[in-house]
Design an enzyme around this catalytic site. Structure first.
Site, PDB file in Angstrom:
ATOM      1  N   SER A  15       0.830  -1.202   0.000  1.00 43.25           N
ATOM      2  CA  SER A  15       0.000   0.000   0.000  1.00 43.25           C
ATOM      3  C   SER A  15       0.873   1.264   0.000  1.00 43.25           C
ATOM      4  O   SER A  15       1.578   1.540   0.969  1.00 43.25           O
ATOM      5  CB  SER A  15      -0.904  -0.031   1.248  1.00 43.25           C
ATOM      6  OG  SER A  15      -1.202   1.263   1.708  1.00 43.25           O
TER       7      SER A  15
HETATM    8  N1  GSH Z   1      -7.247   8.916   1.396  1.00 37.03           N
HETATM    9  C1  GSH Z   1      -6.380   7.865   1.874  1.00 37.03           C
HETATM   10  C2  GSH Z   1      -6.439   6.728   0.865  1.00 37.03           C
HETATM   11  C3  GSH Z   1      -5.811   5.445   1.385  1.00 37.03           C
HETATM   12  C4  GSH Z   1      -6.107   4.281   0.453  1.00 37.03           C
HETATM   13  O1  GSH Z   1      -6.739   4.438  -0.604  1.00 37.03           O
HETATM   14  N2  GSH Z   1      -5.655   3.093   0.823  1.00 37.03           N
HETATM   15  C5  GSH Z   1      -5.947   1.902   0.055  1.00 37.03           C
HETATM   16  C6  GSH Z   1      -4.776   0.932   0.096  1.00 37.03           C
HETATM   17  S1  GSH Z   1      -3.361   1.631  -0.699  1.00 37.03           S
HETATM   18  C7  GSH Z   1      -7.142   1.226   0.696  1.00 37.03           C
HETATM   19  O2  GSH Z   1      -7.006   0.412   1.586  1.00 37.03           O
HETATM   20  N3  GSH Z   1      -8.325   1.623   0.249  1.00 37.03           N
HETATM   21  C8  GSH Z   1      -9.563   1.144   0.795  1.00 37.03           C
HETATM   22  C9  GSH Z   1     -10.660   2.131   0.557  1.00 37.03           C
HETATM   23  O3  GSH Z   1     -10.418   3.200  -0.022  1.00 37.03           O
HETATM   24  O4  GSH Z   1     -11.793   1.830   0.971  1.00 37.03           O
HETATM   25  C10 GSH Z   1      -4.957   8.416   2.052  1.00 37.03           C
HETATM   26  O5  GSH Z   1      -4.685   9.529   1.623  1.00 37.03           O
HETATM   27  O6  GSH Z   1      -4.123   7.738   2.637  1.00 37.03           O
END
Ligand code: GSH
Length: 221
Positions: A15
């Site tokens: 991730s």
């Molecule tokens: N807005 C978050 C996004 C984080 C994200 O999209 N993580 C992914 C893995 S890389 C995830 O687990 N997404 C699940 C989801 O968006 O429901 C950030 O800036 O960190």
């Protein structure tokens, strides 16, 4: 002595947002009163258990957005992450679970080296665009981090102790309501646990500890 807040950081090496929070949160240990515990998890399992899907599979437009968003965030934090164009192929064909288990294996055997190994794995995959899937990748990382007896550590990845540690982290995250990565659990002074999804809640995490968010990070990478 100032009381330190307990912060559990649940992350998966696959991730990119986990890499961003890993660096931006850990860099703040010098100014924020916190003790961070690194908890590698199996994001695939968390997705299944919570009924979630990788964003780009749930909504196709999220794929290209994520690439641009991660690149922008990395630049903001001065983290030399390069989003991989092969990311979607990789998440469909490979698994980071053994690399995540490798961190658990080091935590169990040589805990003082675990953070360096986690950082080296993140960098190898997200900065150098090299693999973190095979035994040879792990041996290189462990040797570069000065971990003793790298072969024994790599062999221990398939032990019940190491697999159990990953399972325990992953189950703990799911039980706390996790549906993606990174996931942070901050224990407040009154014992209440505050949970955060994503790398983009760092300012709120700091605020809940009574700390000021001081903007972009000048990384020591
Ligand atoms: N807005 C978050 C996004 C984080 C994200 O999209 N993580 C992914 C893995 S890389 C995830 O687990 N997404 C699940 C989801 O968006 O429901 C950030 O800036 O960190």
């Amino acid at each position: 002595m100032v009381k330190k807040f307990a912060v559990d950081l649940y992350f998966d090496l696959i991730s990119p947002y986990s890499f961003i929070l890993f660096e931006s949160l850990l860099a703040r240990r010098s100014t924020w009163p916190m003790e961070v515990t690194l908890k590698p998890v199996a994001l695939g399992h968390i997705m299944k258990a919570s009924g979630n899907k990788p964003p780009a599979f749930a909504v196709p437009a999220k794929g290209p957005y994520m690439g641009r968003d991660v690149t922008r965030l990395a630049r903001y934090y001065n983290i030399p992450l390069k989003f991989r164009e092969d990311f979607l192929t990789i998440i469909q064909t490979k698994s980071s679970i053994n690399a995540d288990r490798l961190i658990c294996a080091v935590q169990l055997a040589q805990p003082e080296k675990a953070e360096a190994v986690a950082r080296a794995l993140f960098r190898r995959f997200w900065v150098d665009r090299a693999d973190i899937f095979e035994e040879k990748d792990f041996l290189e990382v462990l040797s570069a981090c000065g971990v003793s007896d790298p072969s024994a550590i790599v062999s221990s990845i398939s032990s019940e102790a190491v697999k159990g540690k990953m399972r325990e982290n992953t189950d703990e995250a799911v039980e706390s309501g996790c549906f993606g990565a990174p996931w942070t659990v901050l224990t407040l002074e009154n014992g209440r646990k505050e949970k955060f999804f994503g790398s983009d809640r760092l300012h709120i995490i700091g605020h809940m500890m009574g700390q000021k968010f001081d903007g972009p990070l000048v990384a020591s990478l």
